[in-house]
Design an enzyme around this catalytic site. Structure first.
Site, mmCIF file in Angstrom:
data_model
loop_
_atom_site.group_PDB
_atom_site.id
_atom_site.type_symbol
_atom_site.label_atom_id
_atom_site.label_comp_id
_atom_site.label_asym_id
_atom_site.label_seq_id
_atom_site.Cartn_x
_atom_site.Cartn_y
_atom_site.Cartn_z
ATOM 1 N N ASN A 387 8.537 -11.676 -49.158
ATOM 2 C CA ASN A 387 8.162 -10.552 -48.313
ATOM 3 C C ASN A 387 9.049 -9.340 -48.594
ATOM 4 O OD1 ASN A 387 7.452 -8.845 -46.229
ATOM 5 N ND2 ASN A 387 7.261 -10.456 -44.715
ATOM 6 N N ASP A 388 10.303 -9.370 -48.155
ATOM 7 C CA ASP A 388 11.173 -8.197 -48.329
ATOM 8 C C ASP A 388 11.322 -7.802 -49.796
ATOM 9 O OD1 ASP A 388 11.587 -8.346 -45.626
ATOM 10 O OD2 ASP A 388 13.496 -9.403 -45.798
ATOM 11 N N VAL A 389 11.382 -8.797 -50.675
ATOM 12 C CA VAL A 389 11.687 -8.484 -52.077
ATOM 13 C C VAL A 389 10.513 -7.835 -52.806
ATOM 14 C CG1 VAL A 389 13.437 -10.300 -52.243
ATOM 15 C CG2 VAL A 389 11.093 -10.801 -52.949
ATOM 16 N N VAL A 390 9.354 -7.712 -52.109
ATOM 17 C CA VAL A 390 8.192 -7.034 -52.711
ATOM 18 C C VAL A 390 7.717 -5.889 -51.811
ATOM 19 C CG1 VAL A 390 7.390 -9.038 -54.022
ATOM 20 C CG2 VAL A 390 6.595 -8.729 -51.680
ATOM 21 N N ALA A 428 14.282 -9.257 -43.109
ATOM 22 C CA ALA A 428 14.775 -7.959 -42.612
ATOM 23 C C ALA A 428 14.074 -7.536 -41.325
ATOM 24 C CB ALA A 428 14.619 -6.892 -43.686
#
Ligand code: NAP
Length: 461
Positions: A387-390, A428
């Site tokens: 999720n956060d990393v994309v 996050a």
């Protein structure tokens, strides 16, 4: 003769420690690295027993049995997703050992009528300060990760001043002990302040900061062990401690860079307070969802697919199903690659370990900087529990808590498919605009079951 043996054991042990770190840096050699590290520890124990000679082994054996009785079940029972907690605990134990040895040396010298002075006292002060604060800080980090201690940052007015003042007083007591023999209350007071400082250091940090903090505590524990090596005049401890201290420090810097966080932010910030309002906004906006059949037919007609695993893949243990999918697609002539973000999951190397466990070939796994430009040429970016990393907000939304964090450019692929269970945010706590893009299809479900369904639906010829 015995001296030659323990010296050789120490040199080979030290070499094993250095090689372990080197080999652990690549999934291809990681297993060898673990064995080298274990061998290094074994040689260190044997060397030390030979060095001290004829001592009463009874207590040492009891300690070994107690240690193994705690360590073995912990290693087997804790799931992979709890490795950060496990690491925090092992740092606490390591640091406690260093701190207790420092304390024992101090009181041993005192009881023999020659109080510790000079360089040895410097080593004991450093060892005890870092050792005791690491013990409590690591236990607190464990508590936050395990949610025994509230994970939200606990802040109060004047917190930084109090922390700094406490540290300065502890350091002043340490310097006093180094300069001249001190009254009996000084060393216990110094220990008390170090222990308290460890607790207060972690209070203002959110649970999410813990993996980075643990890497930093690893570094402190290593430095405490190196100082212990100086106090005991033990070269192996100095080498192993220094390797541990520097690698822990480098790792925390890498993690901070990958999350675009500065050290001061990690120590004094409150990332855990990041807005969770994103979750509320989510429900109002429409997304396109698709079924396993849809996903299978898109994948079957693709030429190039890039898979992006994240924390959700680890939770679902979807790596073996993913391997089946990769094999089937490869057989159909589809080029399948894996893009690995440096902080995907909850610990460094989390994804590499899981994919390697499922025998996904290493040459299919690519670091972010090596593969990011390829997304523009990919027919499908398949995001599995990441999720956060994309999240493209990291590139342009200055108000986002992840602004500036380098991300995988999955939004540049022709079609993006995201497997996750709901519209809930990731680590996050923020919404992800990727999900609302025209070319994004949401595949709602547990990662393992959904990938299994796609595998069933894929045309077999
Ligand atoms: P993430 O942002 O935490 O998102 C994980 C996603 O997985 C969630 O959105 C969740 O959505 C989904 N999920 C959970 N269980 C699932 C299941 N069983 N099946 C399918 N999906 C599931 O993960 P990430 O993209 O890997 O990012 C890692 C985050 O951790 C980053 O913010 C990073 O800064 C942080 N972090 C990493 C490290 C490290 O060393 N790797 C250290 C500290 C912090 P649903 O609930 O809707 O399913």
């Amino acid at each position: 003769m015995t001296q030659a043996f323990w010296q050789i054991a120490y040199i080979v042990g030290a070499l094993c420690v250095v090689l372990a770190i080197k080999w652990l840096s690549s999934p291809v050699t990681a297993r060898r690295g673990v064995i080298a590290g274990e061998l290094g520890m074994l040689l260190a124990v044997i060397g030390t027993l030979l060095r001290v000679g004829a001592v009463n082994l009874q207590w040492i054996l009891i300690a070994m049995v107690v240690g193994a009785a705690i360590g073995a079940p912990l290693a087997y029972l804790m799931p992979m997703t709890s490795v950060p907690q496990l690491t925090a605990l092992s740092h606490a134990f390591g640091a406690l050992a260093a701190a207790l040895v420092g304390t024992a040396e101090y009181y041993k010298d005192l009881s023999e009528g020659h109080p510790t002075v000079g360089f040895k006292m410097v080593a004991i002060v450093v060892e005890s300060l870092l050792g005791y604060l690491t013990v409590t800080a690591s236990v607190m980090a464990f508590g936050k990760l395990q949610e025994i201690v509230p994970t939200r940052p606990m802040t109060y007015k004047g917190q930084n001043f109090i922390n700094l003042a406490l540290f300065v007083i502890a350091a002043a007591l340490g310097i006093w002990m180094i300069i001249t023999p001190t009254p009996a209350w000084v060393f216990p007071a110094f220990i008390f302040l170090s222990v308290l400082f460890g607790v207060l250091l972690i209070l203002p940090l959110g649970g999410g900061e813990m993996p980075t903090v643990i890497a930093l505590l690893n570094s402190y524990a290593g430095a405490a062990c190196a100082a212990m090596g100086f106090a005991l005049e033990n070269r192996l401890l100095i080498i192993a401690g220094a390797v541990n201290a520097s690698s822990g420090f480098i790792l925390s810097v890498i993690m901070c860079n990958a999350m675009n966080r500065s050290f001061t932010n990690v120590l004094f910030g409150a990332f855990g307070q990041a807005p969770t309002a994103g979750a509320a906004q989510v429900a109002a906006r429409p997304v396109k969802s698709a079924t396993p059949e849809d996903a299978a037919s898109i994948l079957a007609s693709a030429r190039r697919v890039i898979i992006v695993p994240g924390y959700g893949m680890a939770v679902a243990q979807a790596q073996h199903k993913l391997r089946e999918l990769t094999d089937l697609l490869t057989k159909r002539g589809v080029q399948v690659d894996f893009a690995i973000h440096p902080v995907a999951g909850r610990m460094p190397g989390h994804m590499n370990v899981l994919l390697a466990e499922a025998d996904i070939p290493y040459d299919r796994m690519h670091e972010m900087e090596d593969i990011n430009q390829d997304f523009a040429e990919a027919d499908v970016a398949l995001v599995i529990g990441a999720n956060d990393v994309v999240n493209p907000a990291a590139r342009h939304d200055k108000t986002s808590p992840i602004y500036g964090m380098p991300i995988l450019d999955v939004d540049k692929a022709q079609t993006v498919m995201v497997i996750k269970r709901s519209m809930n945010p990731g680590f996050a706590g923020i919404d992800n605009e990727l999900y609302y893009m025209d070319r994004t299809l949401m595949l709602f479900g547990d990662a393992k079951s959904f990938v299994g369904e796609i595998v069933k639906e894929l045309p077999k010829n």
